[in-house]
Motif scaffolding. Structure first.
Motif, PDB file in Angstrom:
ATOM      1  N   MET B 394     -25.769 -25.021 -47.901  1.00 45.33           N
ATOM      2  CA  MET B 394     -26.750 -25.065 -46.805  1.00 45.33           C
ATOM      3  C   MET B 394     -27.238 -26.495 -46.592  1.00 45.33           C
ATOM      4  N   LEU B 395     -27.481 -27.181 -47.714  1.00 47.67           N
ATOM      5  CA  LEU B 395     -27.977 -28.558 -47.602  1.00 47.67           C
ATOM      6  C   LEU B 395     -26.954 -29.439 -46.887  1.00 47.67           C
ATOM      7  N   VAL B 398     -26.971 -28.561 -43.134  1.00 47.93           N
ATOM      8  CA  VAL B 398     -28.106 -29.054 -42.339  1.00 47.93           C
ATOM      9  C   VAL B 398     -28.113 -30.583 -42.284  1.00 47.93           C
ATOM     10  N   THR B 399     -27.501 -31.230 -43.306  1.00 48.57           N
ATOM     11  CA  THR B 399     -27.405 -32.694 -43.242  1.00 48.57           C
ATOM     12  C   THR B 399     -26.484 -33.112 -42.101  1.00 48.57           C
ATOM     13  N   LEU B 401     -26.252 -31.594 -39.357  1.00 47.02           N
ATOM     14  CA  LEU B 401     -27.108 -31.484 -38.167  1.00 47.02           C
ATOM     15  C   LEU B 401     -27.985 -32.725 -38.019  1.00 47.02           C
ATOM     16  N   LEU B 402     -28.487 -33.187 -39.164  1.00 43.42           N
ATOM     17  CA  LEU B 402     -29.339 -34.380 -39.153  1.00 43.42           C
ATOM     18  C   LEU B 402     -28.548 -35.582 -38.625  1.00 43.42           C
TER      19      LEU B 402
END
Lengths: 355, 467
Positions: B394-395, B398-399, B401-402
């Protein structure tokens, strides 16, 4: 089973991961909010300043008083001001220069030149170039000579805008050294300076350049005055035997349409390197008269496909050729490959029925 | 026995940690690269350039049964903003009316061609030129697959660089200009590719993207996250190290002579795009030549993602077979003394984490779940394994996405961001495991062998509009 201490560490890491993931979500939303706000603020800024810049570029004598420019809007102003500069004809730029000077943009750009961030420095160099700010010449020269990449290229362009005559002897050696500068950008700077200025130092640089650099530099022939270019190319053709240099010279002969080099070109049709023969054929296609058709015709039987193809294209492109003559040349070939390639090019050009 | 179980537990945990940490490392490299790239991009408009100096490019479009989209694809290619290019469509024995459509719409006429066979290909039936567009040509040949069609195109190109484009790719007007940038900036560049994005949910007109958008389908949203991960740091992370092993076949530019010298596209693989790039690395490294294979992070090509599980399964098993073929056929690059970062880091990484990753991942899930059920794995280990596999996953998602938000922020509204954030979380809860299972099936399929087969995808193209 795993030791409990180790498990605690890994569970700790996992908890850290969960917290980081949530923090990333928060930062994503925060960034999205910031970016949308920034976009709206910029739109408001442009809505206020673009009409003023347009009016200034028209040279209006009754300019309304300029609104105050906040420090945080300096970058936005310089971006839009430089965009106007790029898109306007030289005679329309005076009002813009006056506006930027009134707003103290020379000082702002000079301060930005000393910053660490590349974008700020590059934007500052661009601005000083468009402002034709002579007083920052050394700053720009240092940037062009010592920085790499974008900053150096923009600084070089700025020097060319401020004083092309003074810039030429500085920039041309840089163009020779900096292999990584895109030729499209170097060509744009040379075009900005003008051939009357760059001709002499560029010819000089090509004469002195390493053999490996000459083909790259010969691409800038269009920026050398024709007479000087012709002499340079003839000299290189007479004195160099490197295939890549000869091929580059032949491209230049074609561009310059130097009829006096025709005999040299014809001799090079028998060069052992096919890359040279291709360029010789291309050049002869531009120079050939009715008496040279046989030279091109015999190249239709060359062992290399590209030489055959370019010979056929050269023949088809001769101004005195007509479909009947081309058909005769095709039918007169005893070599099947020569006939086939002529048929292809005649077909491609849509001349007669070659099937 | 219990000692072996402990070893196995640690093996799976360390593997999961290793794969996620390697993603993180690539991510960090990508953040630095993208910040530099975005800074340059902002000033691009101010850099005067002389378009006469742009190298000419041949665009190759292999087409097999593309009657539905071929017209708009060709029209969009002909409108690309670039100084000199030719478009060559290779009709690879289509069984539908692709060729007839091209003949009618573009006024094609047959021409005799002294075809230069530098790469062996299936028989060519004919050549056509367009009476409307002088830079459009069509090759009609017997069906031989995408690689064979591309090789036929390479044989017919007139220019030193070629760009391979899928017939259903959606481009932007400046796509070619952007992907050509590495060739202008570094003459050692032999190949360059760009970011491929998913077009589902976006607005497209006449083959060009008008407005990016998000699809309603969760399956496609999860693929958007996967693509962001794959391109924004999967490739951007490797590119500064000159160790990128994939350029998507949907849109990539190559130096023709290098490709011909390397033997052209391999017709015995379903992953011909990756295999070519790995082979280019291998041959150029073996010859000791200096070269660069570059990546342009800008989104330059948009493609339709499978919206149903059946098509997605076919695509992913095929990709895994392609990966296995690409690596196995160039195994001499692995730990080659001239291999550099490609041979010593990128290739082993692909082998361990991408090729055999599904084996370890699926085996890990089975081991901990069954082990827990039979009482040989403790609840703590089960919890840690899932936290590592899912939490780190997940991390990483989402990174990505960042990274997207830092750079292009195409999905810029908070609504889009939240929606993608939850897709990034959901992707790790079942979807990723399913993909791992399909990839494992792909690997088994490769081990069993058999002729390369593409399969077909059900295209919906609901985003497509024409005037």
């Amino acid at each position: 089973m795993l030791k409990i201490e180790a498990l605690q560490v890994v569970v700790g890491i996992a908890a850290g991961l969960a917290i980081t993931t949530v923090l990333i979500l928060i930062s994503l939303l925060f960034m999205s909010w910031i970016q949308n706000n920034r976009k709206k603020r910029q739109e408001r800024f442009y809505a206020e300043w673009e009409p003023l810049l347009a009016e200034a570029s028209l040279g209006s004598e009754q300019m309304p008083p300029l609104p105050s420019l906040r420090r945080r809007d300096y970058i936005s102003f310089l971006l839009v001001w430089n965009r106007f500069q790029q898109n306007l004809r030289v005679e329309s730029r005076w009002g813009l220069l006056q506006m930027a000077t009134d707003l103290g943009m020379n000082q702002v750009a000079a301060r930005m030149m000393k910053r660490r961030d590349e974008t700020g420095k590059a934007l500052a160099a661009l601005t000083l170039g468009n402002l034709k700010d002579y007083t920052r010449w050394h700053l720009l020269q240092t940037m062009a000579e010592r920085e790499s990449g974008l900053c150096a290229q923009i600084a070089a362009g700025a020097l060319a805008k401020i004083d092309p005559l003074r810039a030429a002897p500085i920039l041309i050696p840089l163009f020779v050294e900096r292999h990584e500068w895109p030729q499209t950008r170097v060509a744009a700077i040379l075009g900005e300076m003008g051939s009357s200025i760059v001709s002499e130092p560029l010819v000089d640089a090509i004469r002195k350049a390493e053999e490996a650099d000459i083909p790259r530099l010969l691409r800038y022939i269009p920026f050398i005055e024709p007479h000087a270019a012709v002499l340079l190319v003839r000299e290189l053709l007479a004195n160099r035997d490197n295939s890549e240099v000869i091929a580059a010279c032949l491209i230049a002969v074609r561009y310059l349409e130097d009829h006096k080099s025709k005999d040299v070109v014809i001799n090079l049709l028998d060069h052992p390197g096919w890359a040279v023969r291709v360029q010789a054929v291309n050049a002869l296609g531009r120079l050939a008269g009715t008496g040279d058709v046989d030279h091109l015709s015999r190249m239709l039987s060359d062992s290399n496909w590209w030489v055959r193809y370019r010979s056929a294209q050269a023949l088809v492109g001769l101004p005195f050729m007509d479909p009947k003559k081309l058909e005769n040349i095709k039918e007169g070939q005893s070599d099947r490959y020569a006939r086939d390639i002529m048929a292809q090019v005649i077909g491609e050009e849509g001349i007669g029925d070659s099937r | 026995m219990s000692r072996w179980i402990i070893y196995l537990q640690w093996f799976f945990l360390i593997y999961m940690l290793g794969i996620s940490l390697s993603y993180m490392l690539l991510n960090i490299i990508s953040i630095f690269s993208i910040i530099g790239h975005m800074a340059t991009r902002r000033l691009d408009v101010f850099l005067d350039s002389f378009s006469d100096f742009e190298p000419p490019v041949s665009i190759l479009v292999p087409a097999y049964n593309e009657a539905a989209t071929i017209e708009s694809s060709v029209l969009s290619l002909l409108q690309l903003a670039y100084s000199e290019f030719e478009v060559i469509i290779i009709n690879d024995g289509s069984r539908d009316e692709t060729l007839q459509l091209l003949i009618d719409r573009f006024q094609l006429v047959p021409i005799p061609v002294a075809y230069q066979i530098r790469l062996p290909v299936k028989p060519v039936r004919g050549f056509y030129k367009s009476n409307l567009y002088p830079n459009l040509r069509v090759i009609d040949k017997e069906n031989g697959g995408k690689a064979d069609a591309l090789n036929a195109g390479i044989n017919a190109t007139r220019y030193p660089l070629f760009c391979s484009v899928d017939a259903d790719s959606i481009l932007q007007r400046d796509s070619l200009k952007r992907v050509m940038q590495p060739f202008l900036e570094d003459p050692r560049t032999v190949a360059a590719g760009g970011t491929i994005r998913i077009v589902n949910g976006s607005e497209v007109r006449d083959g060009f993207l008008l407005q990016a958008g998000l699809p309603g389908n969760l399956l496609v949203r999860m693929q958007i996250i996967e693509y962001l991960r794959a391109f924004l740091f999967g490739r951007l992370g490797w590119s500064p190290l000159n160790a990128m092993l994939i350029i998507s076949g949907a849109f990539g530019v190559f130096r023709k002579e290098m490709v011909v010298q390397a033997g052209g596209y391999n017709t015995n693989t379903v992953g011909e795009d990756m295999e070519l790039v790995v082979r280019l690395h291998r041959t150029l490294r073996e010859q000791g030549k200096k070269y660069r294979i570059s990546f342009v992070p800008d989104p330059i090509c948009w493609t339709e993602a499978p919206a149903d599980l059946k098509s997605l399964k076919r695509q992913r098993t095929r990709w895994q077979v392609g990966l296995a073929e690409s690596l196995s056929q160039n195994l001499s690059l692995l730990f080659n003394h001239r291999g550099g970062l490609v041979g010593w880091i990128a290739f082993p990484y692909m082998l361990i984490f991408e090729l055999f990753g599904p084996v370890v991942e699926v085996a890990g899930y089975i081991f901990v779940v069954l082990g827990f059920a039979f009482g040989i794995v403790s609840i703590q280990v089960l919890a840690v394994f899932f936290l590592l596999a899912i939490g780190l996953g997940m991390l990483v998602s989402v990174t990505a996405l960042l990274l997207e938000q830092i750079s292009f922020h195409i999905y810029s509204s908070p609504r889009h961001m939240i929606s993608l954030f939850f897709a990034a979380l959901a992707e790790n809860l079942g979807y990723r495991q399913l993909i791992a299972l399909w990839r494992l099936q792909g690997l088994l399929k490769w081990i069993r062998g058999g002729p390369p087969r593409w399969g077909e995808m059900t295209r919906q193209a609901t985003w497509q509009k024409t005037d």
